[in-house]
Write a protein that holds these residues in place. Sequence first.
Motif, PDB file in Angstrom:
ATOM      1  N   GLY A   1       0.809  -1.215   0.000  1.00 48.81           N
ATOM      2  CA  GLY A   1       0.000   0.000   0.000  1.00 48.81           C
ATOM      3  C   GLY A   1       0.837   1.258   0.000  1.00 48.81           C
ATOM      4  N   PHE A   2       0.185   2.349  -0.389  1.00 44.88           N
ATOM      5  CA  PHE A   2       0.768   3.687  -0.362  1.00 44.88           C
ATOM      6  C   PHE A   2       0.103   4.434   0.788  1.00 44.88           C
ATOM      7  CE2 PHE A   2       1.102   2.390  -4.746  1.00 44.88           C
ATOM      8  CZ  PHE A   2       2.269   2.967  -5.219  1.00 44.88           C
ATOM      9  N   VAL A   3       0.894   5.028   1.678  1.00 48.24           N
ATOM     10  CA  VAL A   3       0.332   5.869   2.723  1.00 48.24           C
ATOM     11  C   VAL A   3       0.705   7.308   2.400  1.00 48.24           C
ATOM     12  CG1 VAL A   3       0.322   6.477   5.171  1.00 48.24           C
ATOM     13  CG2 VAL A   3       0.383   4.067   4.488  1.00 48.24           C
ATOM     14  N   TYR A   4      -0.339   8.116   2.181  1.00 52.23           N
ATOM     15  CA  TYR A   4      -0.180   9.540   1.935  1.00 52.23           C
ATOM     16  C   TYR A   4      -0.136  10.217   3.293  1.00 52.23           C
ATOM     17  CZ  TYR A   4      -1.235   8.560  -2.930  1.00 52.23           C
ATOM     18  OH  TYR A   4      -1.180   8.077  -4.207  1.00 52.23           O
ATOM     19  N   LEU A   5       0.896  11.055   3.520  1.00 54.31           N
ATOM     20  CA  LEU A   5       1.170  11.571   4.853  1.00 54.31           C
ATOM     21  C   LEU A   5       1.388  13.075   4.833  1.00 54.31           C
ATOM     22  CD1 LEU A   5       1.847  10.737   7.844  1.00 54.31           C
ATOM     23  CD2 LEU A   5       4.236  10.614   7.090  1.00 54.31           C
ATOM     24  N   GLY A   6       0.794  13.750   5.794  1.00 59.01           N
ATOM     25  CA  GLY A   6       0.984  15.192   5.961  1.00 59.01           C
ATOM     26  C   GLY A   6       0.266  15.662   7.207  1.00 59.01           C
ATOM     27  N   TYR A   7       0.118  16.971   7.305  1.00 55.78           N
ATOM     28  CA  TYR A   7      -0.639  17.547   8.420  1.00 55.78           C
ATOM     29  C   TYR A   7      -2.091  17.671   8.001  1.00 55.78           C
ATOM     30  CZ  TYR A   7       3.786  18.402  10.657  1.00 55.78           C
ATOM     31  OH  TYR A   7       5.004  18.226  11.237  1.00 55.78           O
ATOM     32  N   PRO A   8      -3.032  17.312   8.883  1.00 57.50           N
ATOM     33  CA  PRO A   8      -4.455  17.333   8.510  1.00 57.50           C
ATOM     34  C   PRO A   8      -4.920  18.694   7.999  1.00 57.50           C
ATOM     35  CG  PRO A   8      -4.150  16.301  10.655  1.00 57.50           C
ATOM     36  CD  PRO A   8      -2.833  16.909  10.268  1.00 57.50           C
ATOM     37  N   ALA A   9      -5.771  18.630   7.000  1.00 59.44           N
ATOM     38  CA  ALA A   9      -6.437  19.821   6.461  1.00 59.44           C
ATOM     39  C   ALA A   9      -7.876  19.410   6.159  1.00 59.44           C
ATOM     40  CB  ALA A   9      -5.739  20.312   5.201  1.00 59.44           C
ATOM     41  N   GLY A  10      -8.820  20.229   6.513  1.00 55.98           N
ATOM     42  CA  GLY A  10     -10.210  19.882   6.241  1.00 55.98           C
ATOM     43  C   GLY A  10     -10.771  18.952   7.295  1.00 55.98           C
ATOM     44  N   ASP A  11     -11.974  18.521   7.036  1.00 54.05           N
ATOM     45  CA  ASP A  11     -12.687  17.671   7.977  1.00 54.05           C
ATOM     46  C   ASP A  11     -12.142  16.245   7.972  1.00 54.05           C
ATOM     47  OD1 ASP A  11     -14.356  19.744   8.708  1.00 54.05           O
ATOM     48  OD2 ASP A  11     -15.844  19.245   7.161  1.00 54.05           O
ATOM     49  N   ARG A  12     -12.372  15.579   9.088  1.00 57.04           N
ATOM     50  CA  ARG A  12     -12.016  14.169   9.194  1.00 57.04           C
ATOM     51  C   ARG A  12     -12.941  13.349   8.312  1.00 57.04           C
ATOM     52  NH1 ARG A  12     -11.193  12.159  15.056  1.00 57.04           N
ATOM     53  NH2 ARG A  12     -13.011  10.987  14.470  1.00 57.04           N
ATOM     54  N   ALA A  13     -12.388  12.332   7.705  1.00 62.83           N
ATOM     55  CA  ALA A  13     -13.204  11.402   6.918  1.00 62.83           C
ATOM     56  C   ALA A  13     -13.661  10.289   7.848  1.00 62.83           C
ATOM     57  CB  ALA A  13     -12.390  10.830   5.769  1.00 62.83           C
ATOM     58  N   VAL A  14     -14.888  10.360   8.302  1.00 61.65           N
ATOM     59  CA  VAL A  14     -15.412   9.360   9.231  1.00 61.65           C
ATOM     60  C   VAL A  14     -16.291   8.386   8.462  1.00 61.65           C
ATOM     61  CG1 VAL A  14     -16.786   8.976  11.300  1.00 61.65           C
ATOM     62  CG2 VAL A  14     -15.317  10.990  11.143  1.00 61.65           C
ATOM     63  N   THR A  15     -15.931   7.140   8.513  1.00 64.44           N
ATOM     64  CA  THR A  15     -16.693   6.093   7.848  1.00 64.44           C
ATOM     65  C   THR A  15     -17.416   5.280   8.908  1.00 64.44           C
ATOM     66  OG1 THR A  15     -14.990   5.969   6.146  1.00 64.44           O
ATOM     67  CG2 THR A  15     -16.523   4.123   6.288  1.00 64.44           C
ATOM     68  N   PRO A  16     -18.739   5.161   8.780  1.00 57.10           N
ATOM     69  CA  PRO A  16     -19.459   4.342   9.771  1.00 57.10           C
ATOM     70  C   PRO A  16     -18.936   2.901   9.765  1.00 57.10           C
ATOM     71  CG  PRO A  16     -20.982   5.536   8.340  1.00 57.10           C
ATOM     72  CD  PRO A  16     -19.609   5.701   7.766  1.00 57.10           C
ATOM     73  N   ARG A  17     -18.828   2.346  10.926  1.00 58.94           N
ATOM     74  CA  ARG A  17     -18.332   0.975  11.070  1.00 58.94           C
ATOM     75  C   ARG A  17     -19.365   0.111  11.766  1.00 58.94           C
ATOM     76  NH1 ARG A  17     -12.590   0.153  10.088  1.00 58.94           N
ATOM     77  NH2 ARG A  17     -11.951   2.096   9.135  1.00 58.94           N
ATOM     78  N   ALA A  18     -19.360  -1.160  11.410  1.00 64.49           N
ATOM     79  CA  ALA A  18     -20.172  -2.134  12.135  1.00 64.49           C
ATOM     80  C   ALA A  18     -19.554  -2.313  13.519  1.00 64.49           C
ATOM     81  CB  ALA A  18     -20.189  -3.463  11.396  1.00 64.49           C
ATOM     82  N   THR A  19     -20.359  -2.684  14.481  1.00 64.29           N
ATOM     83  CA  THR A  19     -19.822  -2.971  15.799  1.00 64.29           C
ATOM     84  C   THR A  19     -19.141  -4.336  15.759  1.00 64.29           C
ATOM     85  OG1 THR A  19     -21.830  -4.067  16.548  1.00 64.29           O
ATOM     86  CG2 THR A  19     -21.684  -1.669  16.916  1.00 64.29           C
ATOM     87  N   ALA A  20     -18.239  -4.549  16.680  1.00 67.21           N
ATOM     88  CA  ALA A  20     -17.553  -5.836  16.757  1.00 67.21           C
ATOM     89  C   ALA A  20     -18.550  -6.959  16.970  1.00 67.21           C
ATOM     90  CB  ALA A  20     -16.522  -5.832  17.868  1.00 67.21           C
ATOM     91  N   SER A  21     -19.588  -6.696  17.734  1.00 69.43           N
ATOM     92  CA  SER A  21     -20.576  -7.751  18.000  1.00 69.43           C
ATOM     93  C   SER A  21     -21.286  -8.208  16.727  1.00 69.43           C
ATOM     94  CB  SER A  21     -21.592  -7.296  19.046  1.00 69.43           C
ATOM     95  OG  SER A  21     -22.361  -6.211  18.572  1.00 69.43           O
ATOM     96  N   GLU A  22     -21.389  -7.316  15.749  1.00 66.35           N
ATOM     97  CA  GLU A  22     -22.009  -7.692  14.473  1.00 66.35           C
ATOM     98  C   GLU A  22     -21.127  -8.618  13.634  1.00 66.35           C
ATOM     99  OE1 GLU A  22     -24.359  -4.306  12.501  1.00 66.35           O
ATOM    100  OE2 GLU A  22     -22.915  -3.264  13.828  1.00 66.35           O
ATOM    101  N   LYS A  23     -19.865  -8.671  13.978  1.00 70.72           N
ATOM    102  CA  LYS A  23     -18.900  -9.467  13.210  1.00 70.72           C
ATOM    103  C   LYS A  23     -18.313 -10.615  14.024  1.00 70.72           C
ATOM    104  CE  LYS A  23     -18.896  -6.582   9.695  1.00 70.72           C
ATOM    105  NZ  LYS A  23     -19.129  -6.946   8.332  1.00 70.72           N
ATOM    106  N   THR A  24     -18.889 -10.871  15.196  1.00 75.28           N
ATOM    107  CA  THR A  24     -18.323 -11.857  16.121  1.00 75.28           C
ATOM    108  C   THR A  24     -19.211 -13.092  16.227  1.00 75.28           C
ATOM    109  OG1 THR A  24     -17.358 -10.074  17.410  1.00 75.28           O
ATOM    110  CG2 THR A  24     -17.508 -12.223  18.485  1.00 75.28           C
ATOM    111  N   VAL A  25     -18.564 -14.237  16.195  1.00 77.45           N
ATOM    112  CA  VAL A  25     -19.236 -15.521  16.452  1.00 77.45           C
ATOM    113  C   VAL A  25     -18.543 -16.114  17.668  1.00 77.45           C
ATOM    114  CG1 VAL A  25     -19.720 -17.835  15.578  1.00 77.45           C
ATOM    115  CG2 VAL A  25     -19.713 -15.865  14.001  1.00 77.45           C
ATOM    116  N   TRP A  26     -19.315 -16.378  18.714  1.00 76.38           N
ATOM    117  CA  TRP A  26     -18.779 -16.987  19.937  1.00 76.38           C
ATOM    118  C   TRP A  26     -19.011 -18.501  19.838  1.00 76.38           C
ATOM    119  CZ3 TRP A  26     -16.403 -14.176  23.840  1.00 76.38           C
ATOM    120  CH2 TRP A  26     -16.508 -12.793  23.719  1.00 76.38           C
TER     121      TRP A  26
END
Length: 184
Positions: A157-182
């Motif tokens: 992968g390529f990681v683009y790096l610098g000092y933040p500018a603009g808003d944070r890119a927030v991506t909704p995530r599933a909860t761990a419980s939605e992805k967990t099988v006990w």
Amino acid sequence: MDVLDAIRTRVMRPKVSDEPPSKAEIEELLEAAARAPSHHLTEPWRFYVLTGDAKRRVANAIAAAATESGMEPDDARADGEKKVSRAPVIVVFTCLPSTEPGVVEQEEFASVAMAVENFLLAAHAKGLGAMLRTGPAAYHPSIRTELGLAPDESVVGFVYLGYPAGDRAVTPRATASEKTVWLS
């Protein structure tokens, strides 16, 4: 910053300023990356830090890949320039799997992925913005040639790096419980 806070609050930062982090800051992040787990202690990660002319050469390699896939040369050149201008520094993470007996290639790539996450978390903890990207050009022979990769070495992968500018890119995530099988 507490590690759990860093994990909970780290986000990809697609917009960063033109001000580059210092070499010392980048080296500190790379040291964090190099602390990733590595089965058999093979340390399969390699880091290529791109700035200045190196970014322009990679832009040309990206353009060559795009042209080969059917994009018009002028559009491909503009696309390559756009991609490398997203951040003042690009760190390319590669995997050079060990050929020692008992080493599993998939584990080598997993180690590099963990190194990337360490790098991203450290960047966040230091107040830097980072964005992980890949795409077809990352795996094209023109990129391999430009970076001078070993025959068995692959871009992760390529990681683009610098000092933040603009808003944070927030991506909704599933909860761990939605992805967990006990299982018991």
